[in-house]
Design an enzyme around this catalytic site. Structure first.
Site, PDB file in Angstrom:
ATOM      1  N   GLY A  63       0.781  -1.235   0.000  1.00  0.00           N
ATOM      2  CA  GLY A  63       0.000   0.000   0.000  1.00  0.00           C
ATOM      3  C   GLY A  63       0.807   1.276   0.000  1.00  0.00           C
ATOM      4  O   GLY A  63       0.264   2.353  -0.230  1.00  0.00           O
ATOM      5  N   GLY A  65       7.736   5.931  -5.178  1.00  0.00           N
ATOM      6  CA  GLY A  65       7.106   6.969  -4.381  1.00  0.00           C
ATOM      7  C   GLY A  65       8.017   8.054  -3.860  1.00  0.00           C
ATOM      8  O   GLY A  65       9.016   8.418  -4.486  1.00  0.00           O
ATOM      9  N   GLY A  89       2.906  25.361   5.339  1.00  0.00           N
ATOM     10  CA  GLY A  89       1.463  25.509   5.307  1.00  0.00           C
ATOM     11  C   GLY A  89       0.819  24.863   4.103  1.00  0.00           C
ATOM     12  O   GLY A  89      -0.198  25.351   3.589  1.00  0.00           O
ATOM     13  N   GLY A 104       7.080  19.525   2.270  1.00  0.00           N
ATOM     14  CA  GLY A 104       6.997  18.819   0.998  1.00  0.00           C
ATOM     15  C   GLY A 104       7.587  17.424   1.078  1.00  0.00           C
ATOM     16  O   GLY A 104       7.962  16.937   2.145  1.00  0.00           O
ATOM     17  N   HIS A 151     -32.456  18.774  -5.145  1.00  0.00           N
ATOM     18  CA  HIS A 151     -32.625  19.762  -4.084  1.00  0.00           C
ATOM     19  C   HIS A 151     -33.239  19.084  -2.855  1.00  0.00           C
ATOM     20  O   HIS A 151     -34.186  18.312  -2.990  1.00  0.00           O
ATOM     21  CB  HIS A 151     -33.559  20.888  -4.549  1.00  0.00           C
ATOM     22  CG  HIS A 151     -33.909  21.856  -3.453  1.00  0.00           C
ATOM     23  ND1 HIS A 151     -33.040  22.842  -3.034  1.00  0.00           N
ATOM     24  CD2 HIS A 151     -35.031  21.971  -2.679  1.00  0.00           C
ATOM     25  CE1 HIS A 151     -33.614  23.534  -2.058  1.00  0.00           C
ATOM     26  NE2 HIS A 151     -34.825  23.017  -1.821  1.00  0.00           N
TER      27      HIS A 151
END
Length: 467
Positions: free
Chosen positions: A39, A145, A182, A272, A445
């Site tokens: 995974g 990855g 952030g 990051g 709706h």
């Protein structure tokens, strides 16, 4: 020696999806995973566990508003972080176990160990018990990855100065969590611990959070999170992160050259992620790695070695699980002689805070920079009947359309269930829909999806009905 038509290195969303598609297309397929569970980052220490914690913490936060709905809770309501983390682990285990089932179902051979190239057609698997096995591969797909990035001067100890991986398994709720970065990961995990009682401060180098998304989304999310208690220090450059005992001190310089000091008991470094090719031995196969650490590929995701492909976080483009899945499918179909295509402009991005943030296509900033004439239509959730009924009033939907042709160029939304609503925009844009096309579609709706229709009406000669 075992021989395969396709060997996939890495079992994250890109890798396992690619392996399944290869098997579906008749290829004898194997997958190599260095860890004991399948995974990849997404299922084990990324998408799935973070959403499990976001969900659990959201339920806790909602209790504060139960009285507004006529629900009275007597007695003390407490957070049991140990149970919350245990539930997260159970979700991860069940999901990862599902990948094992899919490998068996599709007759895919699984090798546990570190995969590294011997040459362009042979891959060695170094196993945990110290043994090694070499397998032959007609084609190889690199799907190794990414890993969390850091800053050169920060020493991550995985105890108090942590990455997202450790943040998913804390044994206590921080008193003050200082987040460096952030972006999506930092903001999501920040909201988890904010809900559970932590003071959360976010230090961001850019002038706004989620800087890769439309500025209006950043502005609205900042407003909502500030209202919830999160503190932001944008346009701040981190200078140092030091730990003494249980105290982590973060110093950062603002645009005026002033230095601020933040003290917390934990600091999450969320600046990051970097492509992960450690131990791959790519050069032995003739696979080129760029200066940024990415595997170099052409438009067909083919590397400099013609029989080897690469997908997902390890190649250029957004580091998103669903982008990796599409690339994995694309490569499998290319190997089968088909001609698949990915429109990277239509890969949606999502932030799983509450309210959720989602977007696809071009931002206003990008359209302005490119000199594209466009029109914009927005609709606020507070004007939506469904949003009022559920008390989810924050946010809006914004549609950007070509000023001449009315073709939808970008859709940006923040509010309840926008992570799911964005799929409507992707479908519309895949078929080159105009804002008027969307505005003329019947939307049930009351639903949150009506906000998309109303935004399309607003972009079509300012025809929104309910605002």
């Amino acid at each position: 020696m075992n021989s395969f038509d396709v060997v996939v290195i890495g079992s994250g969303p890109g890798g396992y999806v690619s392996a399944i598609r290869c098997a579906q297309l008749g290829f004898k397929t194997a997958i190599i995973e260095k860890y004991s569970t399948l995974g990849g980052t997404c299922l084990n220490v990324g998408c799935i566990p973070s959403k499990a914690l976001l969900s659990s913490s959201h339920h806790y936060a909602e209790i504060a508003h139960f009285a507004d709905h006529g629900i009275e809770v007597s007695g003390e309501v407490k957070v049991n972080l140990e149970k919350m983390i245990a539930r997260k682990k159970a979700v991860v285990d069940q999901t990862s176990g599902g990948i094992n089932y899919l490998m068996d179902k599709n007759n895919i051979t699984v090798f546990n160990g570190l995969g590294s190239f011997v040459d362009a057609t042979h891959v060695a698997v170094a196993k945990a018990d110290g043994t090694s096995e070499t397998i032959e591969a007609k084609h190889t797909i690199i799907a190794t990855g990414s890993k969390p990035s850091s800053l050169p001067f920060i020493k991550i100890d995985k105890e108090r100065i942590i990455t997202s991986t450790e943040a998913l398994s804390l044994t206590e709720v921080p008193k003050h969590l200082v987040i460096i970065g952030g972006g999506v990961i930092g903001i999501e995990l920040g909201q988890v611990y904010l809900r559970l009682g932590a003071q959360v401060s976010v230090v961001e180098f850019m002038d706004r959070i989620i800087p890769g998304m439309d500025g209006a989304l950043s502005k609205e999310l900042t407003k909502v999170l500030k209202k919830q208690g999160m503190k932001f220090y944008t346009s701040h450059k981190v200078q140092s992160v030091e730990r003494v005992g249980d105290v982590v001190t973060v110093k950062a310089e603002n645009a005026k050259g002033e230095v601020i000091t933040l003290e917390g008991d934990y600091s999450l470094v969320s600046v990051g992620r970097r492509p992960y090719t450690d131990g791959l031995n790519a050069e032995a196969a003739g696979v080129k790695i760029s200066e940024r650490g990415q595997v170099e590929v052409n438009d067909h995701l083919q590397t400099s070695a013609s029989n080897i492909y690469a997908i997902g976080d390890v190649v250029r483009g957004a580091m998103l699980a669903h982008k990796a899945e599409e690339e994995g499918t694309m490569v499998a179909e290319i190997l089968a002689g088909q001609k698949p295509h990915i429109d990277y402009n239509l890969i949606p991005g999502v932030v799983y805070t509450w309210p959720e943030v989602a977007a696809v296509g071009q931002t206003e900033e990008q359209l302005k920079a490119a000199g594209v004439a466009y029109k914009s239509g927005s609709f606020p959730f507070k004007a939506l009947g469904r949003a009022r009924a559920s008390a989810d009033l924050d946010g809006f939907v914004k549609i950007l359309a070509d000023a001449k042709t009315d073709e939808v160029l970008g859709v940006h939304m923040i509010g309840a269930r926008t992570a799911d609503l964005i799929a409507e925009a992707v479908v519309a844009m895949e078929y080159k829909a105009s804002a008027e096309d969307i505005s003329r579609m019947s939307h049930a709706h009351p639903t949150f999806a009506e906000a998309v229709k109303e935004a399309a009406l607003a972009a079509t000669e300012n025809r929104a009905i309910h605002v």
